[in-house]
Design an enzyme around this catalytic site. Structure first.
Site, PDB file in Angstrom:
ATOM      1  CG  HIS A  63      -0.191   0.296   1.984  1.00 12.31           C
ATOM      2  ND1 HIS A  63      -0.001  -0.666   3.447  1.00 12.31           N
ATOM      3  CD2 HIS A  63      -0.315   1.519   3.154  1.00 12.31           C
ATOM      4  CE1 HIS A  63       0.089  -0.315   4.147  1.00 12.31           C
ATOM      5  NE2 HIS A  63       0.120   1.546   4.792  1.00 12.31           N
ATOM      6  CD  GLU A  75      17.678  10.587   5.666  1.00 12.95           C
ATOM      7  OE1 GLU A  75      17.942  11.167   6.476  1.00 12.95           O
ATOM      8  OE2 GLU A  75      17.199  11.345   4.661  1.00 12.95           O
ATOM      9  CG  ASN A  77      17.453  14.641  12.146  1.00 11.90           C
ATOM     10  OD1 ASN A  77      16.497  15.383  11.746  1.00 11.90           O
ATOM     11  ND2 ASN A  77      17.530  15.417  13.080  1.00 11.90           N
ATOM     12  CB  VAL A  80      19.596  16.965   9.943  1.00  9.93           C
ATOM     13  CG1 VAL A  80      21.333  17.963  10.027  1.00  9.93           C
ATOM     14  CG2 VAL A  80      18.947  17.380  11.253  1.00  9.93           C
ATOM     15  CD  GLU A  85      22.494  12.034   5.504  1.00  6.86           C
ATOM     16  OE1 GLU A  85      21.645  12.766   6.311  1.00  6.86           O
ATOM     17  OE2 GLU A  85      23.122  12.366   4.576  1.00  6.86           O
ATOM     18  CG  ASP A 107      -0.133  -4.254   2.927  1.00  7.67           C
ATOM     19  OD1 ASP A 107       0.634  -3.733   1.490  1.00  7.67           O
ATOM     20  OD2 ASP A 107       0.135  -3.392   3.534  1.00  7.67           O
ATOM     21  CB  SER A 200       3.132   1.804   6.126  1.00  8.57           C
ATOM     22  OG  SER A 200       1.746   2.179   6.737  1.00  8.57           O
TER      23      SER A 200
END
Length: 247
Positions: A63, A75, A77, A80, A85, A107, A200
């Site tokens: 979904h 990641e 935060n 920021v 990253e 799902d 999710s």
């Protein structure tokens, strides 16, 4: 039955009555780099979580499907730029062919990255399960999500929650007629701690294996209404076959 579009981890204050004005908070700030398989799915904003299962593939919830997704790895935060990253666009987004948006059966979704992730201290993979989740096993659920029962209060830092796998009988009793063999429950029947409207597609990891994908639930931290998760074990063959067919 609503999918959890923004997972958070909640604990109602047990000494006070639950009402919409209570800010339900729970879990804890994950230690930085402690959940290196956790990814953020972004389409101009964070909208779902996911799990890196190899250098080029991510597991998330069906979904959470969008036609264009940027996968953000490493990641902690999300507000920021911390310097390590990795932002990688999705090359292929493959929802399970039997996904049912009404019942949320099947799902689950796979995302192929347009380039391989660089594995380091902040980014690494999580193993697929070799057996189904056993009742009572303590699992780690993680994600960035709303920490308010009313309104919106989104944490910048990744949140973690430790919670046990519930028996299938208790899961089915909590949601009569709605639990399929592809679903299982994690949480506390007494209420107080739960996943709630947020992230999710994020991981449920038990004993170092990806056992669950955050799927749906009824309310947040309500008695006898635990979180419901996609049972990844049932999809290991589909995952491996899909990756092989799209390499």
């Amino acid at each position: 039955m609503n999918p959890l579009l923004i997972l958070t981890f909640v604990a109602a204050a047990l000494a006070a009555p639950f009402d919409d004005d209570d800010k339900i908070v729970g879990g804890y700030n994950c230690e930085e780099n402690s959940v290196p398989y956790q990814v953020s799915l972004n389409s101009g904003y964070h909208f779902c979580g996911g799990s890196l299962i190899n250098e080029q593939w991510v597991v998330s919830a069906g979904h959470c499907y969008k036609s264009r997704i940027q996968v953000r790895l490493g990641e902690h935060n999300i507000e920021v730029l911390e310097g390590n990253e990795q932002f990688i666009n999705a090359a292929k987004i493959i929802r399970h062919p039997q996904y049912d948006r009404k019942t949320l059966n099947n799902d689950i979704m796979l995302i192929k990255l347009s380039s391989r992730a660089v594995i380091n201290a902040r980014v690494s993979t999580i193993s697929l399960p070799t057996a189904p989740p056993a009742t009572g096993t303590k699992c780690l659920i993680s994600g960035w999500g709303n920490t308010a029962s009313s309104g919106a209060d989104y944490p910048d830092e990744l949140q973690c929650l430790d919670a046990p796998v519930l028996s299938q009988a208790k899961c089915e009793a909590s949601y009569p007629g709605k639990i399929t063999s592809n679903m299982f429950c994690v949480g506390f029947l007494e209420g107080g701690k739960d996943s709630c409207q947020g992230d999710s597609g994020g991981p449920v990891v038990c004993n170092g294996q990806l056992q669950g994908v955050v799927s749906w639930g009824d309310g947040c931290a309500q008695k006898n209404k635990p979180g419901v998760y996609t049972k990844v074990y049932n999809y290991v063959k589909w995952i491996k076959n899909t990756i092989a067919a799209n390499s």
